[in-house]
Design an enzyme around this catalytic site. Structure first.
Site, PDB file in Angstrom:
ATOM      1  N   HIS A 402       0.805  -1.224   0.000  1.00 10.24           N
ATOM      2  CA  HIS A 402       0.000   0.000   0.000  1.00 10.24           C
ATOM      3  C   HIS A 402       0.837   1.272   0.000  1.00 10.24           C
ATOM      4  O   HIS A 402       0.284   2.344   0.220  1.00 10.24           O
ATOM      5  CB  HIS A 402      -0.925   0.025   1.219  1.00 10.24           C
ATOM      6  CG  HIS A 402      -2.116  -0.872   1.116  1.00 10.24           C
ATOM      7  ND1 HIS A 402      -3.258  -0.550   0.423  1.00 10.24           N
ATOM      8  CD2 HIS A 402      -2.340  -2.114   1.624  1.00 10.24           C
ATOM      9  CE1 HIS A 402      -4.140  -1.528   0.517  1.00 10.24           C
ATOM     10  NE2 HIS A 402      -3.604  -2.492   1.239  1.00 10.24           N
ATOM     11  N   LYS A 593      -9.429  13.484   4.385  1.00 15.36           N
ATOM     12  CA  LYS A 593      -8.537  12.323   4.379  1.00 15.36           C
ATOM     13  C   LYS A 593      -7.528  12.515   5.493  1.00 15.36           C
ATOM     14  O   LYS A 593      -7.464  13.583   6.120  1.00 15.36           O
ATOM     15  CB  LYS A 593      -7.822  12.171   3.036  1.00 15.36           C
ATOM     16  CG  LYS A 593      -7.029  13.411   2.594  1.00 15.36           C
ATOM     17  CD  LYS A 593      -6.413  13.203   1.214  1.00 15.36           C
ATOM     18  CE  LYS A 593      -7.496  13.173   0.152  1.00 15.36           C
ATOM     19  NZ  LYS A 593      -7.233  12.166  -0.884  1.00 15.36           N
ATOM     20  N   ARG A 594      -6.768  11.483   5.768  1.00 13.85           N
ATOM     21  CA  ARG A 594      -5.739  11.586   6.800  1.00 13.85           C
ATOM     22  C   ARG A 594      -4.837  12.777   6.502  1.00 13.85           C
ATOM     23  O   ARG A 594      -4.500  13.042   5.352  1.00 13.85           O
ATOM     24  CB  ARG A 594      -4.929  10.285   6.815  1.00 13.85           C
ATOM     25  CG  ARG A 594      -3.864  10.186   7.874  1.00 13.85           C
ATOM     26  CD  ARG A 594      -3.400   8.730   7.996  1.00 13.85           C
ATOM     27  NE  ARG A 594      -3.097   8.129   6.709  1.00 13.85           N
ATOM     28  CZ  ARG A 594      -1.891   8.147   6.132  1.00 13.85           C
ATOM     29  NH1 ARG A 594      -0.880   8.755   6.735  1.00 13.85           N
ATOM     30  NH2 ARG A 594      -1.697   7.562   4.980  1.00 13.85           N
ATOM     31  N   LYS A 599      -0.179  14.354   1.139  1.00  6.86           N
ATOM     32  CA  LYS A 599      -1.538  14.568   0.638  1.00  6.86           C
ATOM     33  C   LYS A 599      -1.810  16.048   0.371  1.00  6.86           C
ATOM     34  O   LYS A 599      -2.799  16.397  -0.242  1.00  6.86           O
ATOM     35  CB  LYS A 599      -2.553  13.982   1.621  1.00  6.86           C
ATOM     36  CG  LYS A 599      -2.433  12.457   1.758  1.00  6.86           C
ATOM     37  CD  LYS A 599      -3.437  11.911   2.748  1.00  6.86           C
ATOM     38  CE  LYS A 599      -3.274  10.407   2.975  1.00  6.86           C
ATOM     39  NZ  LYS A 599      -3.699   9.596   1.827  1.00  6.86           N
ATOM     40  N   THR A 701      -9.110   5.995  -2.004  1.00  8.95           N
ATOM     41  CA  THR A 701     -10.476   5.527  -2.236  1.00  8.95           C
ATOM     42  C   THR A 701     -11.483   6.657  -2.028  1.00  8.95           C
ATOM     43  O   THR A 701     -12.599   6.596  -2.530  1.00  8.95           O
ATOM     44  CB  THR A 701     -10.836   4.341  -1.313  1.00  8.95           C
ATOM     45  OG1 THR A 701     -10.553   4.689   0.036  1.00  8.95           O
ATOM     46  CG2 THR A 701     -10.052   3.095  -1.713  1.00  8.95           C
ATOM     47  N   LYS A 705     -15.181   7.656  -3.884  1.00  6.45           N
ATOM     48  CA  LYS A 705     -16.438   7.944  -3.185  1.00  6.45           C
ATOM     49  C   LYS A 705     -16.998   9.296  -3.605  1.00  6.45           C
ATOM     50  O   LYS A 705     -18.214   9.451  -3.794  1.00  6.45           O
ATOM     51  CB  LYS A 705     -16.206   7.896  -1.672  1.00  6.45           C
ATOM     52  CG  LYS A 705     -15.789   6.525  -1.167  1.00  6.45           C
ATOM     53  CD  LYS A 705     -15.171   6.589   0.219  1.00  6.45           C
ATOM     54  CE  LYS A 705     -14.471   5.289   0.578  1.00  6.45           C
ATOM     55  NZ  LYS A 705     -13.668   5.378   1.805  1.00  6.45           N
TER      56      LYS A 705
END
Length: 860
Positions: A402, A593-594, A599, A701, A705
């Site tokens: 991952h 998100k985290r 990110k 993911t 969504k």
């Protein structure tokens, strides 16, 4: 102060009015005969009947007899528990039948090993999958209750952190829905990662007591108990046949007790199981110590043992945290493998054909110790010879990678490993010796390759490389998006891919449309079903039929009405949780998100600051009104991520309190983002921010969504963004920034972010505003570490992508001003997302990795 999702106070137990029809049903008695479950439990059983009358009767039985609550004193929590137990009965019927069928047919069972599962609340999902939402609604309404209120009463299981755990739960849902027998194995954490509250703009971690009202969905299996050993030493001897044997003499033993949660498939008869392990002491109470007056020492063993499953992801900065984390990983792996060997023998199997019954999938490196533990169990406990045991192990285990971040590939120091798992280190040494002999034969004289491939990292302090162990000990390694899998073979796993190219494959992640469309967005679900008919929730490719309506003005109007209703719902929740009022008519620009530097939530913030400064300097600007919403947790020990949260909240404070921004710009940090809150967030998004540095995100993911709920994506060519863009069409995706190869070349040329700052006046003004205290109440020191990082080395290339990001955001503004064009692209995004169902992902695993052929199930 912002607070996490509203929770029930322990003392808040107001009685409910259950006067309507609150009568106990009569019970029939009889003698149970041996045989299959269907021999003594027919479809019309009150305990499992699916009509509103049966559900109502069972609900009242559970309330009065299961919980011992009279209607006059029952609370909403009691009512939720009674309904959950009622639904669980109906789910368990299928679970028992699935086990019986798998045993009869000798089906291969998938065992999904994951340190995290993030299933979200169960009640609504189980009602949906059983197809009894409306009968349940009628049943509870007849006793004066509202189903939605009871659904909202459920706490979210605190068993995961973010994407990894949510993916595992999507896969469990899909395994059952495509009718593959499966068991998800993990840890029953008493406390989740943490509840997040925001105080003075900063994240504060609060204990997640998700089990304080008990969990009605799980079933304790006290008879399923296995020993976990650690510490100690090994002894060798020769058995009667002269074979070399090893005995592990541990210092300590902890027992693992199983808790099962049924996972039903969508409108099929299959129900799989999530089996989680709780740690307990072998002897929980020391009577001798107690009798001597040493009352605390009497429970020392209980406290020490149960620490193993107390909390998800302990802080592993200190040595004790690292030790506990390794204990957690080994604990659930050894309990799970022992359980599987027991089941295998129960079904008539032998250790040497274990791989014919079970397929083990390792969800990242956390369960990688399974390679050594399965070898130990087969060789030491079941006395298989090494070669036969190794053949079984390699045919049983497969590994999902991952991450492309080298620092995220787990390594354990030899000192820690040997003190905790001495026998496993011996086994790993032997695996490595045999493996490196194979490498020497293939690549003679290439000592550098040998060092890179070795399971033991010999450079400096010595470590066990868990990704290498999983790769050597498994039959397949898969990435989770096409780009990720390609980069995996060209970067962190290049040597292994050259050695065993046939081992490597790709399975792009997916999400379950049942939870993330049907449950979270019922209005959109109804609209889609009205136009294209039933069946798309189990075959997402049918969404393609929506393309016909993409330019239909009447349909577009209905589509916009659904989106606006969802935005109003979220706006009300934002007001409740944060006391910030937002305009549902504004463009909802969302990044949840985290929190992590790669990110790049702070790139999003740079754009917001630029927008704020533009509106301040030019009140006549045509920038469209936007509401920016962030959500996500930062790891407690991750300083920079927590500083990014402070920056978001600092900008929000300044912007939201500026009268000039009213009706033009709002910024919100939504606290405690989780699955339950996600039900409100994804359906309300107009724009989805997927802006990680290219080559850093394995898949993502959340991007799926958002798109499934009609949001347009602004993003880089990273992770699954690449495939989403290919599917929805480049013209329906806002692309910006460097690609993965550009990132590599930029670094290779020598990257100097300060030069970009000096050359771009807009960027200068943004960075300077953050640096001079504009968003920190005049304190220039608060965000200095973040500014110094961006100007000094900018590890994730924010400044390199800054101008391209702004230019792309201008295109977003332009399209938003054309509602018909925006809506058309929104519809096409949904219509072309069929590939990203987790059902498709599971079928890919079945075909490429597990070699299982899912049956063509019939709806029940």
């Amino acid at each position: 102060m912002q607070t996490p999702q509203t929770r029930r106070k322990d003392g808040d137990r107001k009685p409910l009015d259950l006067s309507n029809g609150a009568r106990l049903s009569s019970k029939q008695t009889g003698k149970m005969s041996p045989g299959k479950s269907s021999d003594y439990l027919d479809a019309e059983s009150t305990r499992t009947g699916l009509s509103a009358a049966d559900i109502k009767r069972a609900f009242l039985d559970n309330l009065l007899l299961g919980l011992g609550r009279a209607p006059s004193v029952a609370t909403r929590q009691d009512a939720y528990m009674a309904l959950a137990l009622t639904v669980r009965d109906r789910v368990l019927r299928r679970c028992v039948q699935t086990l019986e069928t798998a045993a009869e047919k000798g089906s291969r069972v998938v065992c999904y090993f994951s340190a995290e599962f993030l299933p979200g609340p169960h009640l609504a999902n189980n009602l949906l999958n059983l197809g009894i939402t409306e009968p349940a609604r009628q049943a509870v309404s007849e006793v004066g209750l509202d189903l939605d209120d009871l659904i909202e009463e459920e706490d979210e299981p605190g068993l995961g952190n973010g994407g990894l755990g949510r993916l595992a739960s999507c896969y469990m849902d899909s395994l059952a829905s495509v009718e593959v027998p499966a068991i998800g194995y993990g840890i029953r954490y008493e406390f989740g990662i943490f509840d997040q509250v925001i105080r003075d703009g900063a994240q504060v971690e609060v204990t997640d007591k998700w089990l304080r009202f008990q969990n009605p969905w799980e079933i304790n299996r006290p008879e399923l108990v296995y020993d976990m050993k650690f510490g100690g030493h090994t002894e060798t001897w020769k058995d009667e046949q002269g074979s070399y044997r090893v005995r592990w003499i541990p210092d300590e033993v902890v027992k693992g007790i199983a808790y099962d949660t049924p996972i039903p498939g969508y409108r099929v008869g299959t129900c799989d199981a999530l089996r989680l392990w709780k740690a307990e002491a072998v002897e929980s109470f020391d009577f001798a110590a107690f009798n001597q007056g040493e009352y605390f020492r009497a429970v020392d063993a209980k406290v020490a043992s149960e620490n193993i499953t107390k909390v998800l992801y302990p802080n592993d900065e200190p040595a004790q945290g690292k030790r506990l984390r390794l204990q957690q990983q080994f604990f659930f792996v050894t309990c799970s493998l022992q359980d599987m060997l027991r089941l295998h023998q129960l079904f008539g199997g032998r250790p040497e054909n274990f791989q014919e019954r079970f397929a083990v999938q390792l969800n990242d490196t956390h369960p990688a110790i399974a390679v050594a533990e399965l070898m130990r169990l087969l060789v030491d406990e079941h006395q298989l010879d090494w070669d036969r045991a190794w053949n079984v192990t390699r045919q049983t285990i497969a590994y999902t990678n991952h991450t492309l971040l080298p620092e995220a590939l787990e390594k354990w120091s030899l000192g820690l490993f040997s003190s905790l798992l001495p026998r496993h280190l011996e086994i790993i040494y032997e695996i490595n010796r045999r493996f490196l002999d194979e490498v020497r034969a293939r690549f003679p004289g290439d000592d550098a390759k040998l060092a890179r491939l070795s399971i033991i990292d010999e450079s400096g302090d010595r470590y066990v490389r868990m990704a290498n162990l999983a790769t050597v000990g498994g039959h397949h390694v898969n990435g989770v998006a096409a780009l990720h899998s390609d980069l995996l073979k060209r970067t962190v796993m290049q040597d292994f891919a050259e050695l065993w190219p046939e081992k490597f494959c790709n399975v792009t992640n997916g999400v379950t449309p049942r939870r993330f469309v049907a449950l979270s967005n019922p209005k959109l679900t109804s609209l889609i079903t009205e136009r294209i008919g039933e069946g798309w929730l189990s075959d997402l490719t049918r969404l393609r039929k929506l393309e016909t309506f993409a330019a239909d003005a009447a349909f577009q109007k209905l589509w916009r009405e659904v989106k606006l209703a969802n935005k109003r719902r979220l706006a009300a929740l934002i007001q409740e949780r944060t006391n910030v009022e937002v305009d549902p008519q504004s463009l909802f620009d969302i990044q949840v998100k985290r929190i992590h530097e790669y990110k790049r939530q702070h790139l999003n913030v740079l754009h917001i600051v630029q927008r704020y400064l533009t509106l301040k300097n030019d009140p006549a600007s045509t920038l469209v009104p936007r509401t920016f919403l962030f959500g996500g947790k930062a790891a407690p020990g991750y300083f920079m991520a927590k500083l990014i949260i402070r920056l978001i909240n600092g900008v929000a404070e300044t912007v939201n309190n500026d009268p000039a921004m009213r009706g033009r710009l709002k910024v919100v940090f939504f606290p405690d983002f989780n699955v339950k809150n996600a039900h409100h967030v994804y359906p309300a998004a107009d724009l989805s921010e997927q802006i990680s540095t290219a080559g850093k995100e394995a898949s993502g993911t959340g991007n799926m969504k958002f798109s499934l709920n009609g949001a347009l994506t602004i993003g880089t060519l990273d992770g699954a963004n690449v495939e989403i863009r290919e599917e929805v069409g480049p013209e329906n995706f806002f692309l910006f920034g460097l690609n993965a190869q550009d990132v590599v070349e930029t670094r290779a040329r020598g990257y100097h972010p300060r030069e970009l700052y000096a050359a771009n006046p807009v960027l200068q003004s943004v960075i300077d505003a953050i640096a001079n205290g504009t968003f920190s109440r005049g304190d220039a020191n608060v965000f200095r570490p973040l500014v110094d990082s961006l100007l000094g080395y900018d590890p994730f290339l924010l400044l390199a992508d800054f101008q391209a990001y702004l230019d792309c955001q201008a295109k977003v503004d332009a399209l938003w001003q054309d509602p018909a064009a925006w809506t058309r692209q929104s519809i096409l995004n949904v219509a072309r997302m069929g590939k990203f169902s987790s059902d498709r992902s599971i079928r890919d695993y079945c075909e490429q990795i597990w070699k299982i052929k899912p049956p063509k199930g019939k709806a029940v």
